[in-house]
Design an enzyme around this catalytic site. Structure first.
Site, PDB file in Angstrom:
ATOM      1  N   TYR A  94     -15.485 -31.713  -2.361  1.00 54.39           N
ATOM      2  CA  TYR A  94     -15.995 -31.269  -3.274  1.00 54.39           C
ATOM      3  C   TYR A  94     -16.221 -32.416  -4.456  1.00 54.39           C
ATOM      4  CZ  TYR A  94     -15.954 -26.296  -4.691  1.00 54.39           C
ATOM      5  OH  TYR A  94     -16.533 -24.893  -4.789  1.00 54.39           O
ATOM      6  N   HIS A 116     -10.739 -22.291  -8.437  1.00 53.42           N
ATOM      7  CA  HIS A 116     -10.521 -23.543  -8.859  1.00 53.42           C
ATOM      8  C   HIS A 116      -9.743 -23.275 -10.491  1.00 53.42           C
ATOM      9  CE1 HIS A 116     -13.474 -25.399  -6.478  1.00 53.42           C
ATOM     10  NE2 HIS A 116     -13.961 -24.266  -6.420  1.00 53.42           N
ATOM     11  N   TYR A 166      -6.965 -21.163  -1.943  1.00 51.90           N
ATOM     12  CA  TYR A 166      -7.985 -20.196  -1.192  1.00 51.90           C
ATOM     13  C   TYR A 166      -7.577 -18.967  -0.551  1.00 51.90           C
ATOM     14  CZ  TYR A 166     -11.311 -24.304  -0.664  1.00 51.90           C
ATOM     15  OH  TYR A 166     -12.033 -25.396  -1.264  1.00 51.90           O
ATOM     16  N   ASP A 196      -5.564 -31.178  -6.986  1.00 49.47           N
ATOM     17  CA  ASP A 196      -6.723 -32.234  -6.890  1.00 49.47           C
ATOM     18  C   ASP A 196      -6.125 -33.529  -7.823  1.00 49.47           C
ATOM     19  OD1 ASP A 196      -8.916 -31.698  -4.995  1.00 49.47           O
ATOM     20  OD2 ASP A 196      -8.400 -29.730  -6.245  1.00 49.47           O
ATOM     21  N   HIS A 242     -12.434 -18.601  -2.858  1.00 48.89           N
ATOM     22  CA  HIS A 242     -11.033 -19.559  -3.454  1.00 48.89           C
ATOM     23  C   HIS A 242     -11.121 -19.541  -4.963  1.00 48.89           C
ATOM     24  CE1 HIS A 242     -14.849 -21.953  -2.667  1.00 48.89           C
ATOM     25  NE2 HIS A 242     -14.454 -22.687  -3.892  1.00 48.89           N
ATOM     26  N   HIS A 266     -14.512 -18.577  -7.319  1.00 48.60           N
ATOM     27  CA  HIS A 266     -15.625 -18.853  -6.387  1.00 48.60           C
ATOM     28  C   HIS A 266     -15.834 -17.975  -5.185  1.00 48.60           C
ATOM     29  CE1 HIS A 266     -18.236 -22.443  -4.690  1.00 48.60           C
ATOM     30  NE2 HIS A 266     -18.736 -21.249  -4.557  1.00 48.60           N
TER      31      HIS A 266
HETATM   32 CU   LIG Z   1     -15.535 -23.703  -5.092  1.00 47.62          CU
END
Ligand SMILES: [Cu+2]
Length: 632
Positions: free
Chosen positions: A384, A436, A292, A306, A434, A596
């Site tokens: 998410y 990914h 982020y 993740d 952020h 994002h």
């Molecule tokens: Cu996102």
């Protein structure tokens, strides 16, 4: 007669042995946990964070050497903050190894969250901070644990650490993510059982109160349903599964829902001229990083891994035919180990289905309709949801498509003070920008594990002159990537850069080396500065492409233990040796990034955004392999 019967029996027993890449069955998980426990080589109180198939060496799988069944486990003992790896041999019923792994922290699980929850609720400072925000009832607060990362802050050198963020469930909301209690972050050391540091910033932003419930069938006026569209396969599924191997059209493959990596493909091959030609020995999502961009005290640390910190397979959610996958899907359960080592089954964790795929090819009035096979699962990691689809096509191409959806992490803001680190998505709510990143590990075996070679293709304009008299000439240049350092590459729009993996000894009907190309899709470069801790911990972000020679233990691009990791583990560490990669068994690593920038339409739940990449045959065949598609 007896000899014959014994021989027959031996054959039957042999056939009954599972394929070496078959995921552990429930009884094997239980047996492995028992072997580990009864060895007393790990503390009795240690809990399992992972217990899964210990994959046999690639050689023994490819040459049917009948390797022993083994289970690999990671255990964590909270009292001593010690992490152990153990391998249980299910064939000999013995423990093959148990090792203390120093200075690492395994994945964060539900038991960690429960412990942090207890620590917070027992802490008077935390309760006082909530009271100061008008929250009297602690049962109206939910605590979410974020991995703490590593920033070399005082007190973070030892112990198991997370950062805990409270949300309000006032009004019995199911979407508490819309009601962050901003500026109250507990830095919790689970080893000491204490809050090390409580961030309690000035309360200029109220707790956002606008409900952001996701619509159910009952609580919202829903639009008219579209006309019925039935997807049925009256003759049954279009694929076959034999001893765990999927056979569809000319494809063959196996899979496992791995607790950490999610869906892993194995031994992907394509039937051609009566034989199965190897393409991909193992394809997996090696790691994910979601940094982020908000530098404020309550946000700077949000950089979750993740896969390695939470486990994509462990967080899989059940697929409902007709909703999460088409009505004609076949679903498969997945069995994992719970913290005690007992098997636990997630129903319908994986879906496999055929769907219409548009036009396969066409010219004039001759055309064929395409079909594709999709292997799918969804992981819900906190707020998410990530869908992962491996898509097999009749033209020999294979696609990985990631679907991003779920609820964005949002912060409470006073509507008047909007900053550039986030974008407003609701009243008193802004979602920080952020990225990914997904790093895929592609153990390609083009027409066999070796020799394989990676070639970069760059298209370039020809300089003005006799070779380019009209100015439009451009050529495609190929260069072999010979060492690990040479193979640390990035996308380049100016040259339409692509990479192919070829087998220089296997030739197509035109006499050229057979190969597969990696076709990138959406991508990004990281905005975090190269000297930042997240960039040092996630060296995989430095390049879109890495190539390594195959090494059995090199599975995880940011290291085996990214939780609270320091720096340089995984790809940067392995590739320091600058090993040769030409004409070897190689592994291709591809990192895909999505920047994002949140928008109001992403709230309160994100419409699915998809991104991915393709592996397409590049001289693997001598012509379009879908020429033989039947007339519909
Ligand atoms: Cu996102």
């Amino acid at each position: 007669v007896r000899t014959f019967l014994l021989g027959l029996y031996a054959t039957l027993t042999l056939q009954a042995a599972p394929h070496p890449l078959t995921p552990l069955a429930a009884d094997e998980i239980a047996a492995a946990a028992r072997i580990i426990r009864e060895s007393h080589r790990v503390p009795d109180a240690a809990r399992f964070t992972i217990l899964t198939l210990d994959e046999p060496p690639k050689d023994s799988v490819l040459h049917n050497l009948n390797p022993p069944r083994r289970a690999f486990a990671v255990l964590y003992d909270g009292a001593t903050d010690h992490t152990f790896e153990a391998v249980a041999n299910l064939t000999t019923r013995k423990l093959d190894r148990a090792d203390l792994i120093p200075n690492v922290e395994p994945m964060i699980g539900a038991e960690d969250s429960a412990r942090v929850d207890r620590i917070l609720r027992a802490d008077p400072r935390w309760r006082q901070a909530l009271l100061a925000r008008g929250i009297r009832e602690l049962n109206r607060v939910v605590v979410i644990c974020w991995s703490a990362g590593h920033f070399d802050l005082p007190g973070t050198q030892t112990g198991r650490i997370v950062r805990a963020i409270p949300y309000s469930t006032e009004g019995n909301t199911r979407n508490f993510y819309a009601h962050p209690i901003e500026g109250l972050v507990a830095h919790v050391n689970m080893t000491t059982g204490r809050i090390m540091d409580l961030l309690d910033t000035p309360r200029n932003a109220p707790i956002p109160s606008t409900p952001a419930e996701l619509p159910t069938t009952f609580n919202l006026p829903l639009r008219e349903p579209p006309a019925p569209l039935l997807i049925t396969q009256p003759n049954g599924f279009g694929f076959k599964i034999e001893d765990g191997e999927v056979r569809w059209q000319k494809w063959r493959f196996r899979w496992m829902l791995h607790p950490r990596e999610g869906l892993v493909l194995y031994t992907v091959g394509y039937e051609d001229g009566g034989r199965i030609r190897p393409i991909l020995y193992r394809g997996s999502l090696s790691e994910m990083v979601v940094p982020y961009g908000d530098p404020s005290a309550g946000w700077f640390f949000r950089n979750s891994f993740d896969a390695g910190e939470f486990g994509l397979g462990l967080n899989a959610s059940s697929m409902r035919p007709g909703i999460d996958c088409p009505a004609n899907c076949r679903t498969f359960d997945a069995t994992f180990a719970d913290p005690s080592g007992a098997p636990t089954t997630l129903p319908r964790a994986v879906a496999l289905y055929e769907r219409d795929a548009g036009i396969a090819w066409k010219h004039d009035d001759e055309a064929r309709r395409a079909r594709e096979l999709v292997l799918s699962f969804v992981s819900t990691v906190g707020n998410y949801d990530y869908g992962f689809d491996w898509i097999f096509r009749q033209d020999g191409s294979l696609e990985m498509r990631v679907s991003l959806t779920g609820i964005m992490a949002a912060k409470a803001v006073a509507d008047s003070d909007h900053d550039l680190f986030s974008h407003p998505v609701g009243p008193n709510l802004a979602a920080p920008h952020h990225q990914h990143f997904f790093t895929f590990r592609l153990d390609l075996d083009i027409d066999g594990p070796a020799p394989n070679r990676v070639i970069e293709m760059n298209s370039v304009a020809v300089a003005a002159g006799p070779r380019n008299p009209y100015g439009g000439a451009f050529e495609m240049r190929e260069s072999t990537l010979a060492t690990e350092r040479e193979a640390q590459r990035n996308l380049d729009l100016t040259t339409s850069r692509k990479w192919i993996v070829v087998n220089p000894t296997a030739k197509n009907s035109l006499g050229h080396p057979t190969g597969y190309a990696l076709l990138p899709g959406e991508n990004a470069i990281p905005f975090a500065l190269p000297e930042s801790w997240i960039r040092k911990r996630a060296g995989l972000l430095d390049h879109h492409i890495w190539v390594t020679p195959y090494a059995a233990g090199e599975l995880y691009a940011a290291g085996d233990y990214p939780n609270q990791s320091r720096a340089g583990d995984g790809l940067p560490r392995w590739t320091k040796a600058n090993r040769p990669i030409d004409s070897r068994d190689i592994v291709l690593w591809y990192t895909m990034g999505i920047t994002h920038n949140p928008r109001p339409e992403d709230w309160p739940v994100m419409p699915v955004h998809t991104a991915g990449f393709k592996l397409i045959p590049w001289g693997f065949f001598g012509r379009n392999p879908a020429m033989d598609l039947p007339v519909n």
